[in-house]
Design a protein around this motif. Structure first.
Motif, PDB file in Angstrom:
ATOM      1  N   SER A   1       0.851  -1.184   0.000  1.00  0.00           N
ATOM      2  CA  SER A   1       0.000   0.000   0.000  1.00  0.00           C
ATOM      3  C   SER A   1       0.883   1.229   0.000  1.00  0.00           C
ATOM      4  CB  SER A   1      -0.913   0.008   1.230  1.00  0.00           C
ATOM      5  OG  SER A   1      -1.708   1.180   1.286  1.00  0.00           O
ATOM      6  N   ILE A   2       0.515   2.246  -0.789  1.00  0.00           N
ATOM      7  CA  ILE A   2       1.222   3.521  -0.803  1.00  0.00           C
ATOM      8  C   ILE A   2       0.200   4.645  -0.760  1.00  0.00           C
ATOM      9  CG2 ILE A   2       3.316   2.747  -1.978  1.00  0.00           C
ATOM     10  CD1 ILE A   2       2.160   3.742  -4.596  1.00  0.00           C
ATOM     11  N   ALA A   3       0.598   5.767  -0.174  1.00  0.00           N
ATOM     12  CA  ALA A   3      -0.295   6.924  -0.087  1.00  0.00           C
ATOM     13  C   ALA A   3       0.518   8.196  -0.260  1.00  0.00           C
ATOM     14  CB  ALA A   3      -1.026   6.944   1.246  1.00  0.00           C
ATOM     15  N   ARG A   4      -0.092   9.181  -0.857  1.00  0.00           N
ATOM     16  CA  ARG A   4       0.526  10.491  -1.016  1.00  0.00           C
ATOM     17  C   ARG A   4       0.296  11.308   0.251  1.00  0.00           C
ATOM     18  NH1 ARG A   4      -0.563  14.435  -6.242  1.00  0.00           N
ATOM     19  NH2 ARG A   4       1.169  15.889  -5.886  1.00  0.00           N
ATOM     20  N   VAL A   5       1.319  12.017   0.684  1.00  0.00           N
ATOM     21  CA  VAL A   5       1.221  12.837   1.885  1.00  0.00           C
ATOM     22  C   VAL A   5       0.649  14.192   1.494  1.00  0.00           C
ATOM     23  CG1 VAL A   5       2.462  13.819   3.838  1.00  0.00           C
ATOM     24  CG2 VAL A   5       3.181  11.613   2.882  1.00  0.00           C
ATOM     25  N   GLY A   6      -0.680  14.322   1.629  1.00  0.00           N
ATOM     26  CA  GLY A   6      -1.346  15.545   1.181  1.00  0.00           C
ATOM     27  C   GLY A   6      -1.160  15.742  -0.300  1.00  0.00           C
ATOM     28  N   GLN A   7      -0.822  16.964  -0.704  1.00  0.00           N
ATOM     29  CA  GLN A   7      -0.543  17.269  -2.105  1.00  0.00           C
ATOM     30  C   GLN A   7       0.944  17.458  -2.362  1.00  0.00           C
ATOM     31  OE1 GLN A   7      -2.921  17.214  -4.607  1.00  0.00           O
ATOM     32  NE2 GLN A   7      -4.059  16.297  -2.898  1.00  0.00           N
TER      33      GLN A   7
ATOM     34  N   GLN B   1       5.017  15.905  -2.772  1.00  0.00           N
ATOM     35  CA  GLN B   1       5.623  14.825  -3.534  1.00  0.00           C
ATOM     36  C   GLN B   1       6.046  13.650  -2.643  1.00  0.00           C
ATOM     37  OE1 GLN B   1       6.066  14.668  -7.128  1.00  0.00           O
ATOM     38  NE2 GLN B   1       4.434  16.144  -6.688  1.00  0.00           N
ATOM     39  N   ALA B   2       5.842  13.789  -1.360  1.00  0.00           N
ATOM     40  CA  ALA B   2       6.218  12.726  -0.428  1.00  0.00           C
ATOM     41  C   ALA B   2       5.206  11.587  -0.474  1.00  0.00           C
ATOM     42  CB  ALA B   2       6.320  13.282   0.980  1.00  0.00           C
ATOM     43  N   LEU B   3       5.723  10.368  -0.305  1.00  0.00           N
ATOM     44  CA  LEU B   3       4.893   9.162  -0.262  1.00  0.00           C
ATOM     45  C   LEU B   3       5.226   8.365   0.995  1.00  0.00           C
ATOM     46  CD1 LEU B   3       5.386   7.843  -3.924  1.00  0.00           C
ATOM     47  CD2 LEU B   3       3.561   9.342  -3.092  1.00  0.00           C
ATOM     48  N   VAL B   4       4.255   7.599   1.461  1.00  0.00           N
ATOM     49  CA  VAL B   4       4.485   6.635   2.531  1.00  0.00           C
ATOM     50  C   VAL B   4       3.962   5.291   2.054  1.00  0.00           C
ATOM     51  CG1 VAL B   4       3.848   5.910   4.866  1.00  0.00           C
ATOM     52  CG2 VAL B   4       4.441   8.293   4.417  1.00  0.00           C
ATOM     53  N   GLY B   5       4.738   4.249   2.280  1.00  0.00           N
ATOM     54  CA  GLY B   5       4.337   2.903   1.889  1.00  0.00           C
ATOM     55  C   GLY B   5       4.514   1.938   3.039  1.00  0.00           C
ATOM     56  N   VAL B   6       3.849   0.779   2.942  1.00  0.00           N
ATOM     57  CA  VAL B   6       3.970  -0.244   3.976  1.00  0.00           C
ATOM     58  C   VAL B   6       4.038  -1.607   3.308  1.00  0.00           C
ATOM     59  CG1 VAL B   6       1.467  -0.391   4.276  1.00  0.00           C
ATOM     60  CG2 VAL B   6       2.968  -1.143   6.121  1.00  0.00           C
ATOM     61  N   THR B   7       4.883  -2.494   3.855  1.00  0.00           N
ATOM     62  CA  THR B   7       5.037  -3.831   3.303  1.00  0.00           C
ATOM     63  C   THR B   7       4.032  -4.781   3.948  1.00  0.00           C
ATOM     64  OG1 THR B   7       6.599  -4.707   4.932  1.00  0.00           O
ATOM     65  CG2 THR B   7       7.510  -3.353   3.146  1.00  0.00           C
ATOM     66  N   ASP B   8       3.986  -6.019   3.441  1.00  0.00           N
ATOM     67  CA  ASP B   8       3.038  -6.982   3.999  1.00  0.00           C
ATOM     68  C   ASP B   8       3.462  -7.490   5.369  1.00  0.00           C
ATOM     69  OD1 ASP B   8       5.142  -8.620   3.343  1.00  0.00           O
ATOM     70  OD2 ASP B   8       4.025  -9.908   1.978  1.00  0.00           O
ATOM     71  N   LYS B   9       4.617  -7.071   5.857  1.00  0.00           N
ATOM     72  CA  LYS B   9       5.054  -7.427   7.205  1.00  0.00           C
ATOM     73  C   LYS B   9       5.088  -6.219   8.133  1.00  0.00           C
ATOM     74  CE  LYS B   9       7.502 -11.551   5.723  1.00  0.00           C
ATOM     75  NZ  LYS B   9       8.760 -12.316   5.700  1.00  0.00           N
ATOM     76  N   GLY B  10       4.456  -5.134   7.690  1.00  0.00           N
ATOM     77  CA  GLY B  10       4.265  -3.978   8.542  1.00  0.00           C
ATOM     78  C   GLY B  10       5.410  -2.998   8.602  1.00  0.00           C
ATOM     79  N   VAL B  11       6.380  -3.081   7.700  1.00  0.00           N
ATOM     80  CA  VAL B  11       7.476  -2.119   7.673  1.00  0.00           C
ATOM     81  C   VAL B  11       7.014  -0.860   6.941  1.00  0.00           C
ATOM     82  CG1 VAL B  11       9.848  -1.673   6.992  1.00  0.00           C
ATOM     83  CG2 VAL B  11       9.162  -3.977   7.666  1.00  0.00           C
TER      84      VAL B  11
ATOM     85  N   MET C   1      -0.086  16.368   6.966  1.00  0.00           N
ATOM     86  CA  MET C   1       0.546  16.052   8.235  1.00  0.00           C
ATOM     87  C   MET C   1       0.051  14.749   8.864  1.00  0.00           C
ATOM     88  SD  MET C   1       2.614  18.562   8.474  1.00  0.00           S
ATOM     89  CE  MET C   1       3.223  18.388  10.141  1.00  0.00           C
ATOM     90  N   ASN C   2      -1.227  14.442   8.724  1.00  0.00           N
ATOM     91  CA  ASN C   2      -1.840  13.376   9.496  1.00  0.00           C
ATOM     92  C   ASN C   2      -2.163  12.148   8.651  1.00  0.00           C
ATOM     93  OD1 ASN C   2      -2.427  14.761  12.258  1.00  0.00           O
ATOM     94  ND2 ASN C   2      -3.062  16.246  10.708  1.00  0.00           N
ATOM     95  N   GLY C   3      -1.671  11.003   9.122  1.00  0.00           N
ATOM     96  CA  GLY C   3      -1.930   9.754   8.412  1.00  0.00           C
ATOM     97  C   GLY C   3      -1.947   8.573   9.360  1.00  0.00           C
ATOM     98  N   TYR C   4      -2.488   7.441   8.862  1.00  0.00           N
ATOM     99  CA  TYR C   4      -2.597   6.228   9.660  1.00  0.00           C
ATOM    100  C   TYR C   4      -2.101   5.030   8.856  1.00  0.00           C
ATOM    101  CZ  TYR C   4      -5.517   8.582  13.144  1.00  0.00           C
ATOM    102  OH  TYR C   4      -5.987   9.412  14.126  1.00  0.00           O
TER     103      TYR C   4
ATOM    104  N   ARG D   1      -0.047   6.025  13.937  1.00  0.00           N
ATOM    105  CA  ARG D   1      -0.448   7.362  13.503  1.00  0.00           C
ATOM    106  C   ARG D   1       0.772   8.258  13.366  1.00  0.00           C
ATOM    107  NH1 ARG D   1      -4.370  11.745  16.693  1.00  0.00           N
ATOM    108  NH2 ARG D   1      -4.386  13.292  15.011  1.00  0.00           N
ATOM    109  N   SER D   2       0.747   9.103  12.325  1.00  0.00           N
ATOM    110  CA  SER D   2       1.772  10.119  12.132  1.00  0.00           C
ATOM    111  C   SER D   2       1.114  11.493  12.115  1.00  0.00           C
ATOM    112  CB  SER D   2       2.518   9.901  10.815  1.00  0.00           C
ATOM    113  OG  SER D   2       3.424  10.966  10.570  1.00  0.00           O
ATOM    114  N   THR D   3       1.731  12.452  12.784  1.00  0.00           N
ATOM    115  CA  THR D   3       1.223  13.830  12.780  1.00  0.00           C
ATOM    116  C   THR D   3       2.245  14.804  12.206  1.00  0.00           C
ATOM    117  OG1 THR D   3       1.989  14.141  15.063  1.00  0.00           O
ATOM    118  CG2 THR D   3      -0.296  13.410  14.754  1.00  0.00           C
ATOM    119  N   ASP D   4       3.304  14.254  11.586  1.00  0.00           N
ATOM    120  CA  ASP D   4       4.343  15.123  11.031  1.00  0.00           C
ATOM    121  C   ASP D   4       4.667  14.765   9.579  1.00  0.00           C
ATOM    122  OD1 ASP D   4       5.641  12.726  11.349  1.00  0.00           O
ATOM    123  OD2 ASP D   4       7.162  13.467  12.744  1.00  0.00           O
ATOM    124  N   GLY D   5       3.658  14.347   8.841  1.00  0.00           N
ATOM    125  CA  GLY D   5       3.867  14.048   7.431  1.00  0.00           C
ATOM    126  C   GLY D   5       4.528  12.718   7.160  1.00  0.00           C
TER     127      GLY D   5
END
Length: 372
Positions: free
Chosen positions: A123-129, A131-141, A175-178, A188-192
């Protein structure tokens, strides 16, 4: 599932469907055996143009594109991916194993880029608008990229190193994501996305059903275990059970019911602290309950699989708090899901069709859901 706007949404799995009325009804656009057999990732640019990774009948596995809201699909990339993300009207990125691929022409052509990760991102998600992205592996990394996937930096260790599990990441602003996933874990993240805090302690094992009465009290049920929380899910008390539970329903602050395999129906009158088996001979001993719904302390419904009947799936109701159960005759196939909003209005469904009632189950009428 992918929501394009307030009214249009797309649903993928063993087929593909669209809703244009905020999810009230769904229409099959392509399904087995004439369309997509399995969708692993999906993202739409607008109500007509979208991309999906899956298996198309008589075509190789890979990324397929539709320009007509899912009626037809054309293969654009010959390798399956686990996540797809539109960055703008023309730029799309996707995970390709431990690497990334990118398209600058709306998914028509693809090329690898960046240095990738050490494990595939599910899974990947864009951090707001940004260019930063956050992703997670199937083992929770959890990984973070500052430049739309060119460089990835790991931010956490493996939560579940032995068994791959489904994980999901999402941001609702810059800033806020889960991140949510195995064992009910929530971060939870509150700093992007730079740092992550574990919101709860999970539930130890993966429950099959969970319900909350308020912002503090909740119950969960699964294979041979029952869970209880009184602090909004931060901590869970786990108790072993003799049954393989499938569904649980809280009626009020004290009363709850749980159902499952082996004809098991159990009742708690002390907020889930203790449970008593009920139902007796009125529930077949080999009945495999899949869902339960109580309207009040006395009246409830239960759906599941009964090998003693020709149809297999069966619906039961009770009017005495689960002490005895009576089979309910319905048209069509059997049911594994039941939901009521009051004494008269309810729905039953399986993976193909659904029925609704407006008179407390005396009569039933078909409703439109995807037939896969």
């Amino acid at each position: 599932m992918h929501l394009v706007n307030d009214t249009v949404g797309y649903l993928g799995g063993s087929g593909f469907a669209v809703s244009t009325d905020t999810g009230l009804t769904w229409t099959t656009r392509s399904g087995w055996p004439n369309g997509i057999l399995a969708i692993q990732a999906m993202a739409f640019k607008n109500a007509s143009v979208g991309l999906a990774s899956g298996v198309l009948l008589n075509a190789p596995q890979g990324i397929h594109k539709t320009k007509d809201a899912g009626f037809t699909w054309v293969l654009k990339h010959p390798a399956a991916v686990t996540a797809i993300l539109w960055m703008d009207a023309n730029t799309v990125i996707a995970t390709d194993g431990v690497g990334m691929i990118r398209s600058y022409d709306g998914g028509e052509t693809w090329a690898p880029y960046g240095v990738g990760t050490t494990a595939p991102l599910v899974s990947i998600a864009r951090v707001g608008q940004t260019q930063a992205l956050v992703g997670v592996t199937d083992k929770g990394v959890i990984w973070r990229s500052p430049d739309a996937g060119g460089l990835w930096i790991p931010l956490s260790s493996q939560v579940d190193p032995e068994n791959p599990r489904p994980w999901k990441v999402d941001f609702f602003d810059a800033m806020n994501g889960y991140v949510v996933g195995a064992y009910g874990m929530i971060y939870r993240s509150t700093d992007g996305g730079f740092t992550w805090t574990q919101v709860n302690k999970g539930v130890g094992l993966s429950p099959r059903d969970m319900t909350l009465w308020d912002d503090q009290f909740g119950l969960a049920a699964g294979s041979w275990f029952l869970w209880r929380t009184t602090d909004g899910g931060e901590n869970w008390r786990v108790e072993p059970s003799p049954f393989n539970h499938a569904a649980i329903d809280i009626v009020d602050a004290s009363l709850a019911y749980v159902v499952g395999g082996q004809g098991s129906v159990m009742k708690s009158v002390d907020s889930g602290r203790t449970w008593t088996a009920i139902g007796g001979a009125s529930v077949p001993s080999n009945f495999d309950a899949r869902d339960v719904e109580f309207i009040d302390a006395q009246n409830g419904w239960m759906a599941g699989y009964d090998p003693n009947t020709s149809r297999g799936w069966r619906l039961f109701r009770t009017s005495n708090g689960g002490t005895t159960w009576t089979p309910v005759a319905t048209p069509g196939a059997g049911w594994d899901c039941v939901q009521f909003v009051d004494a008269n209005h309810g729905w039953v469904s399986n993976n193909k069709i659904g029925l609704r009632t407006i008179d407390g189950g005396k009569t039933w009428h078909s409703m439109g859901i995807p037939d896969w």
